[in-house]
Design a protein around this motif. Structure first.
Motif, PDB file in Angstrom:
ATOM      1  N   ALA A  77       0.926  -1.242  -0.055  1.00  0.00           N
ATOM      2  CA  ALA A  77      -0.121  -0.034   0.044  1.00  0.00           C
ATOM      3  C   ALA A  77       0.872   1.123   0.041  1.00  0.00           C
ATOM      4  CB  ALA A  77      -1.027   0.105   1.246  1.00  0.00           C
ATOM      5  N   HIS A  78       1.837   1.277   0.698  1.00  0.00           N
ATOM      6  CA  HIS A  78       2.875   2.271   0.782  1.00  0.00           C
ATOM      7  C   HIS A  78       3.601   2.701  -0.545  1.00  0.00           C
ATOM      8  CE1 HIS A  78       5.641   5.271   2.591  1.00  0.00           C
ATOM      9  NE2 HIS A  78       6.425   4.654   2.124  1.00  0.00           N
ATOM     10  N   THR A  79       3.994   1.470  -1.185  1.00  0.00           N
ATOM     11  CA  THR A  79       4.830   1.891  -2.319  1.00  0.00           C
ATOM     12  C   THR A  79       3.874   2.135  -3.656  1.00  0.00           C
ATOM     13  OG1 THR A  79       6.348   0.060  -1.700  1.00  0.00           O
ATOM     14  CG2 THR A  79       6.231   0.372  -3.806  1.00  0.00           C
ATOM     15  N   SER A  81       0.772   3.356  -3.561  1.00  0.00           N
ATOM     16  CA  SER A  81       0.015   4.758  -3.373  1.00  0.00           C
ATOM     17  C   SER A  81       0.974   5.882  -3.161  1.00  0.00           C
ATOM     18  CB  SER A  81      -0.889   4.723  -2.223  1.00  0.00           C
ATOM     19  OG  SER A  81       0.102   4.703  -0.971  1.00  0.00           O
ATOM     20  N   LEU A  83       2.002   7.347  -0.793  1.00  0.00           N
ATOM     21  CA  LEU A  83       1.521   8.477   0.285  1.00  0.00           C
ATOM     22  C   LEU A  83       2.415   8.128   1.475  1.00  0.00           C
ATOM     23  CD1 LEU A  83      -2.182   7.528   0.373  1.00  0.00           C
ATOM     24  CD2 LEU A  83      -1.244   9.626  -0.127  1.00  0.00           C
ATOM     25  N   TRP A  85       3.437   7.615   5.554  1.00  0.00           N
ATOM     26  CA  TRP A  85       3.212   6.266   6.270  1.00  0.00           C
ATOM     27  C   TRP A  85       1.774   6.612   6.900  1.00  0.00           C
ATOM     28  CZ3 TRP A  85       3.754   1.348   5.895  1.00  0.00           C
ATOM     29  CH2 TRP A  85       4.788   0.760   5.439  1.00  0.00           C
ATOM     30  N   SER A  88      -0.685   5.822   4.431  1.00  0.00           N
ATOM     31  CA  SER A  88      -0.795   4.413   3.810  1.00  0.00           C
ATOM     32  C   SER A  88      -1.437   3.633   5.091  1.00  0.00           C
ATOM     33  CB  SER A  88       0.658   3.938   3.691  1.00  0.00           C
ATOM     34  OG  SER A  88       1.418   4.829   2.450  1.00  0.00           O
ATOM     35  N   THR A  92      -4.961   1.460   3.913  1.00  0.00           N
ATOM     36  CA  THR A  92      -4.865   0.073   4.285  1.00  0.00           C
ATOM     37  C   THR A  92      -5.941  -0.267   5.009  1.00  0.00           C
ATOM     38  OG1 THR A  92      -2.462  -0.173   3.977  1.00  0.00           O
ATOM     39  CG2 THR A  92      -3.597  -1.994   5.136  1.00  0.00           C
TER      40      THR A  92
END
Length: 338
Positions: A77-79, A81, A83, A85, A88, A92
Motif C-alpha cells: 500500500a505504501h509503495t 500509493s 503516500l 506512512w 498508507s 490500508t
C-alpha cells in the motif's frame, strides 16, 4: 513481566546487540548522545526475545506467516500509493474494513434479521402444539413446561435449517475481524521497533520516524499528548452506546456483556498510550470505520441494497430515532437531575 524483561536487559546478549543496536548506533550523533529513532521501551521489548528469537508465544506470533502477510500488505500500500506512512496506514485500514468486514457485517445483519423474523412463528407453533397435547393428554403444568422446552429446541433447529440462518453464522465477522486486527497491530509494531522480518525492516522504521502528521510526526514514538489514545476510547464507547440504544429490553446477560465492553473500551486508553503511534493510528482508523459501518447498516436504503430482510424493529428514520434515544438517555436525564 517487568522483572523478567529487566533481567534479560541486564544479561549480556551479544548476538542481539549486533542485530538490533548496530543500526541505531550507526545513526547516533557524535559524543555518545542517545538516538531518538527507537524508544527505550521498544529496544527493551525486542531484547526480551533473546538471541535465538525463541522468546515465547508473542515472538512466534510476530514471526508468523499471517503477520508477515500483513507487513507485505502495508508495504504494498505504501509503495503503490506513494503516500506517507500515516496515509498508507489509513488507506490500508479503509480498504480492509470496506472489502472484508463490511460485507461480513452485512451478512451478520442478514442472518440476525432472519432469526428475528422467525420468533413469531416459533411462538405460534409452540403454543399451539403444546396446548393441544396438554389438553389431550391431561399434562400437568410441570410436564407441559418441560415438553415446551424440549419441543422448542427441536422446532428452532428445524426452522434454522429450513431458512439457513443458524445464529452461529453471525459470528463469522468476529472470527475474521479480530485476527486481522491482531495481525495488523503486530505487523506495525514490528515496523516501529525495527523487528520486521523483511528486507525493508529497518528502512521502514526509519521512514516511520518521520512518517507522521500533525502532532505525532514520529510514528515509532508514543503519543505524549494522549489525544490518539483518548480518541480510540471515545469512539469505541460510542459504538457500544449505539449498540446499547438499539437493544431494548436486554437480558441480564446482555447487560453484563455491555458493561464489560464499556470497561474494555476505557481500558484501551492507557493501553494505547503505551504502544507506538503507528499502532494507535491504525486502532483509531479501524474504530472510526467500525462506527461508520454501524451507522451505515442502519440505513434502510443500504439494508435493502444488501437484501437484509425487514424486521419489526426496523425504522424508516433510524438516525432521527438514534438521536432521540441518545438525547433521552444522556441529556434529558442529566437535566432532570439538576
Amino acid at each position: 513481566m517487568l522483572c523478567r524483561l529487566s533481567v534479560r536487559w541486564l544479561r549480556p546478549q551479544p548476538a542481539l546487540q549486533v542485530r538490533v543496536l548496530d543500526p541505531l548506533l550507526a545513526r547516533a550523533p557524535a559524543g555518545g548522545a542517545k538516538s531518538s529513532a527507537l524508544p527505550v521501551w521498544a529496544v527493551a521489548s525486542v531484547s526480551a526475545v533473546g538471541p535465538s528469537g525463541a522468546g515465547g508465544w508473542y515472538e512466534a506470533l510476530a514471526t508468523s506467516a499471517p503477520v508477515q502477510g500483513a507487513e507485505d500488505v502495508l508495504l504494498f500500500a505504501h509503495t503503490a500509493s506513494g503516500l506517507p506512512w500515516w496515509g498508507s496506514i489509513l488507506l490500508t485500514t479503509v480498504v480492509l474494513r470496506g472489502a472484508v468486514t463490511l460485507p461480513l457485517a452485512a451478512y451478520q445483519h442478514y442472518i440476525l434479521a432472519k432469526v428475528e423474523n422467525l420468533q413469531p412463528e416459533i411462538k405460534i407453533h409452540l403454543n399451539q402444539e403444546v396446548a393441544v397435547r396438554a389438553h389431550q393428554l391431561g399434562w400437568s403444568k410441570r410436564v407441559a413446561r418441560l415438553t415446551y422446552l424440549k419441543t422448542m429446541r427441536r422446532l428452532v433447529s428445524e426452522l434454522y435449517v429450513r431458512d439457513n440462518c443458524h445464529p452461529f453464522k453471525a459470528t463469522v465477522l468476529v472470527w475474521i475481524q479480530l485476527p486481522m486486527w491482531i495481525f495488523m497491530s503486530v505487523a506495525l509494531r514490528n515496523f516501529s521497533t525495527g523487528a520486521a522480518h523483511s528486507e525493508a525492516g529497518f528502512s521502514v522504521q526509519e521512514q516511520l520516524t518521520a512518517g507522521g502528521v500533525l502532532w505525532f510526526h514520529d510514528l515509532t514514538a508514543l503519543d505524549s499528548t494522549w489525544i490518539l489514545p483518548v480518541s480510540v476510547g471515545v469512539i469505541n464507547l460510542l459504538i457500544v452506546e449505539i449498540f446499547a440504544l438499539q437493544k431494548l429490553g436486554k437480558s441480564r446477560f446482555q447487560t453484563y456483556i455491555t458493561h464489560f465492553v464499556r470497561a474494555v473500551s476505557v481500558l484501551m486508553i492507557p493501553v494505547a498510550a503505551t504502544v507506538p503511534s503507528s499502532i494507535v493510528l491504525y486502532w483509531l482508523c479501524s474504530s472510526f470505520m467500525g462506527l461508520s459501518q454501524n451507522l451505515l447498516l442502519r440505513s434502510p436504503g443500504f439494508r435493502q441494497l444488501c437484501r437484509i430482510p425487514l424486521t419489526k424493529l426496523d425504522s424508516d428514520t433510524p438516525y432521527k430515532d438514534l438521536l432521540a434515544a441518545f438525547h433521552s438517555k444522556f441529556i434529558s436525564r442529566k437535566s432532570r437531575t439538576f
